[in-house]
Write a protein that holds these residues in place. Structure first.
Motif, PDB file in Angstrom:
ATOM      1  N   THR A  53       0.823  -1.216   0.000  1.00 34.99           N
ATOM      2  CA  THR A  53       0.000   0.000   0.000  1.00 34.99           C
ATOM      3  C   THR A  53       0.857   1.267   0.000  1.00 34.99           C
ATOM      4  O   THR A  53       0.447   2.300  -0.525  1.00 34.99           O
ATOM      5  CB  THR A  53      -0.966   0.017   1.203  1.00 34.99           C
ATOM      6  OG1 THR A  53      -0.233  -0.267   2.398  1.00 34.99           O
ATOM      7  CG2 THR A  53      -2.063  -1.006   1.039  1.00 34.99           C
ATOM      8  N   THR A  57       0.639   4.349  -2.584  1.00 39.78           N
ATOM      9  CA  THR A  57       0.628   5.753  -2.163  1.00 39.78           C
ATOM     10  C   THR A  57       1.670   6.556  -2.935  1.00 39.78           C
ATOM     11  O   THR A  57       1.416   7.688  -3.349  1.00 39.78           O
ATOM     12  CB  THR A  57       0.898   5.849  -0.645  1.00 39.78           C
ATOM     13  OG1 THR A  57      -0.018   4.998   0.038  1.00 39.78           O
ATOM     14  CG2 THR A  57       0.717   7.267  -0.140  1.00 39.78           C
ATOM     15  N   TYR A 202      -1.026   7.570   4.083  1.00 39.61           N
ATOM     16  CA  TYR A 202      -1.865   7.280   2.913  1.00 39.61           C
ATOM     17  C   TYR A 202      -2.630   8.524   2.464  1.00 39.61           C
ATOM     18  O   TYR A 202      -2.665   8.866   1.289  1.00 39.61           O
ATOM     19  CB  TYR A 202      -2.893   6.176   3.220  1.00 39.61           C
ATOM     20  CG  TYR A 202      -2.291   4.834   3.515  1.00 39.61           C
ATOM     21  CD1 TYR A 202      -1.092   4.424   2.946  1.00 39.61           C
ATOM     22  CD2 TYR A 202      -2.930   3.946   4.378  1.00 39.61           C
ATOM     23  CE1 TYR A 202      -0.535   3.192   3.221  1.00 39.61           C
ATOM     24  CE2 TYR A 202      -2.377   2.701   4.664  1.00 39.61           C
ATOM     25  CZ  TYR A 202      -1.183   2.336   4.080  1.00 39.61           C
ATOM     26  OH  TYR A 202      -0.645   1.117   4.364  1.00 39.61           O
ATOM     27  N   ALA A 210      -4.986   7.055  -3.774  1.00 42.99           N
ATOM     28  CA  ALA A 210      -4.396   5.987  -2.952  1.00 42.99           C
ATOM     29  C   ALA A 210      -5.461   5.319  -2.097  1.00 42.99           C
ATOM     30  O   ALA A 210      -5.516   4.093  -1.986  1.00 42.99           O
ATOM     31  CB  ALA A 210      -3.295   6.561  -2.065  1.00 42.99           C
ATOM     32  N   THR A 211      -6.336   6.143  -1.488  1.00 45.03           N
ATOM     33  CA  THR A 211      -7.389   5.605  -0.618  1.00 45.03           C
ATOM     34  C   THR A 211      -8.298   4.669  -1.406  1.00 45.03           C
ATOM     35  O   THR A 211      -8.669   3.595  -0.932  1.00 45.03           O
ATOM     36  CB  THR A 211      -8.211   6.765  -0.008  1.00 45.03           C
ATOM     37  OG1 THR A 211      -7.327   7.615   0.721  1.00 45.03           O
ATOM     38  CG2 THR A 211      -9.285   6.259   0.927  1.00 45.03           C
ATOM     39  N   VAL A 214      -6.419   1.343  -2.157  1.00 37.91           N
ATOM     40  CA  VAL A 214      -6.292   0.556  -0.919  1.00 37.91           C
ATOM     41  C   VAL A 214      -7.637  -0.107  -0.603  1.00 37.91           C
ATOM     42  O   VAL A 214      -7.707  -1.276  -0.220  1.00 37.91           O
ATOM     43  CB  VAL A 214      -5.822   1.444   0.261  1.00 37.91           C
ATOM     44  CG1 VAL A 214      -5.933   0.702   1.590  1.00 37.91           C
ATOM     45  CG2 VAL A 214      -4.374   1.876   0.051  1.00 37.91           C
TER      46      VAL A 214
END
Length: 574
Positions: A53, A57, A202, A210-211, A214
């Motif tokens: 992750t 990011t 993040y 990115a969120t 994820v």
């Protein structure tokens, strides 16, 4: 200083946190090694997830150049991707850990969570999704304030968002702390600090891109893991739910008998898990609790925000369809996992403490079941997935809280709509750090709280404050600024106040004598939601000001935009 330069020390810091977690886990609690051995499989999978992750990011940081990129991923997420991300956002620690624990403890009655959480989606599908996408830009306040005076409605919307986010964050942080404490032998507060630090990385650098990714990865892992758990439970019973229920009834009766009940009482206790009355004791509580879960879904700021990440209203509708399918399937699985926990976990001394309670508390039922059906490797996988679940939801919540402060308060109220993208982004990142610190402090303070209850409280507040204002402002032509703001604040204040004086907080949490609670029901939604709607209606029809006439006159333009999308052009939804 550009984002990539800023990102390097942060990635290094986060990597150090991950390594520290593994090192601490390896050496923590050595004096209690006989109680809880270090789970190297889980540590390895945690580390792999964190590293993966962090690379996401880093990739997202290169794409995050404007406020639109940060808040809504530039509106470039497809309906299918967004549907998975919404499912990832919605399938929180309360869903995975809390519902399975509720079904294990209360049987059939625990399903009120599954049903309540799920049936809110048709409201969003048919009433909200397209309108939100056509009217909004970054936050749900953009929709609520479309034809109203900006300053008061933005202040209300930001207040409602931050209160809901705070209660939701507490539940996630507590879930994370309990999970890592159970598996690694880490001190609870260290576990909470690690989650807070990773979440800040993040959101600070990857923003919504990115969120989103994820959440998509986490949704796929969680759906796969839960499917395997349910399959293994049903396989044990020859794929006969009836045999699983019969065994569950037998085990519950046996536990009641061991606790000193007569044979008749034990038999009744066993049968009770197949009917209502174990969790919600009276009809008013059942209706109120169901309303909170159902209508709260349509008022959750971090869910509503996801509709601005797609390029069109059609994709918004498609994303709700996909999300509803994944979430509905997942909640079917939690039902099987809950009954599986009764049959596999409650009778296994390896998962029980000296007093006969579950190690780590009831919230850990699904984690123990993973160990029972899949051994150490699957336990490590599910633990990493549960951690991913919490991390993804916390990131989404923090992003919605940060956007409420930077876009609604700073950009619109303080700067009167004249803030540039860079300034909004800076304020948003400062807010992210502040929210991260607050989340860690609250997570530590509320260590003993039930996570499913904390989330249901957030839903009750969202249903009483955010949902009525959103609903009435979009669908009722006579709604005015004064009505929306006063009614919204009445719903917000009454829901928080009634919750504090309810038995679950006044007696169970604050330690006041039994029977002293001023409000006798589990959830305030039936009353506080009514107060919110009536407040909006009453103060709107009594409002004859010049501003009210302007508010009412703006309804036709709003309706055309919300139904057709004319004016809502551009990938970022401006």
């Amino acid at each position: 200083m550009n984002t990539r330069t800023l990102l390097r020390p942060a990635l290094t810091l986060a990597s150090l946190f991950a390594v520290s977690a593994a090192a601490l886990a390896a050496g923590a609690d050595l004096g209690q090694a006989e109680k809880q051995a270090t789970n190297w499989t889980a540590i390895t999978m945690f580390a792999l997830f964190v590293v993966a992750t962090l690379f996401i990011t880093k990739w997202a940081a290169a794409k995050t150049k404007s406020a639109a990129d940060f808040y809504t991923a530039g509106g470039g997420i497809t309906g299918f991707q967004n549907g998975l991300a919404i499912a990832g956002d919605y399938m929180s620690a309360a869903s995975f850990l809390g519902i399975s624990a509720a079904v294990m403890a209360s049987g059939f009655d625990g399903l009120i969570y599954s049903i309540g959480f799920l049936v809110g989606w048709p409201v969003i599908t048919f009433l909200m999704a397209e309108r939100l996408r056509n009217l909004g830009k970054f936050t749900f306040a953009d929709v609520a304030a479309f034809r109203f005076e900006q300053k008061p409605i933005r202040i209300f919307a930001a207040s409602g968002t931050l209160v809901v986010v705070a209660f939701y964050l507490i539940a996630q942080m507590v879930g994370a702390g309990q999970l890592i404490k159970l598996l690694f032998g880490l001190e609870y507060y260290i576990a909470v600090i690690i989650v807070g630090a990773l979440m800040m990385v993040y959101v600070l650098f990857g923003g919504m891109t990115a969120t989103t990714w994820v959440q998509i990865i986490k949704a796929c892992l969680l759906l796969g893991g839960a499917s395997f758990m349910a399959f293994m439970v049903l396989w044990h019973f020859g794929f006969s739910p009836e045999a699983m229920f019969a065994k569950s009834v037998e085990i519950k009766a046996g536990l009641a008998s061991a606790a000193g009940k007569t044979s008749e009482e034990a038999a009744a206790a066993g049968q009770s898990i197949m009917g209502p009355g174990n969790f919600v004791k009276d009809p008013i509580s059942a209706i109120s609790f169901g309303m909170a879960l159902m209508f709260g879904t349509a008022g959750l700021p971090h869910i509503l925000m996801r509709f601005f990440t797609v390029p069109s209203a059609k994709e918004a509708r498609k994303s709700v369809m996909w999300a509803t399918g994944w979430i509905g399937y997942f909640y079917l699985l939690t039902f099987i996992i809950g009954f599986g926990a009764i049959t596999f976990v409650l009778t296994n001394p390896d998962f029980l403490d000296a007093k006969g309670g579950l190690l780590g508390g009831n919230n850990m039922a699904a984690v123990h079941l993973a160990n029972a059906v899949g051994g150490n490797v699957f336990l490590g996988f599910i633990s990493a997935v549960a951690f991913a679940t919490i991390l993804a939801v916390v990131a989404g919540l923090t992003l919605s809280g940060a956007s409420a402060v930077s876009h609604d308060i700073y950009g619109t109220v303080i700067k009167k709509g004249k803030a540039n993208s860079a300034d909004e982004l800076r304020v948003s990142r400062m807010t992210t750090i502040a929210l991260g610190i607050i989340a860690v402090v609250l997570g530590i303070a509320f260590e003993k709280q039930n996570i499913a209850f904390m989330v249901s409280l957030a839903f009750a507040i969202a249903a009483s404050a955010n949902f009525p204002v959103l609903f009435m402002s979009v669908l009722w032509k006579d709604c005015t600024t004064k009505g929306a703001v006063i009614g919204g604040f009445l719903g917000l204040i009454s829901s928080v106040a009634l919750t504090v004086v309810s038995p679950s907080v006044w007696e169970a949490t604050l330690g006041n004598p039994k029977g002293s609670a001023l409000f006798p029901y589990t959830s305030p939604a039936l009353f506080s939601m009514t107060i919110g709607f009536v407040g909006i209606w009453l103060f709107s029809i009594l409002d004859n000001s010049a501003r009210a006439k302007k508010d009412r006159a703006g309804f036709v333009a709003q309706q055309v935009r919300s139904e057709t999308g004319i004016g809502a052009s551009g990938a970022s939804g401006h």
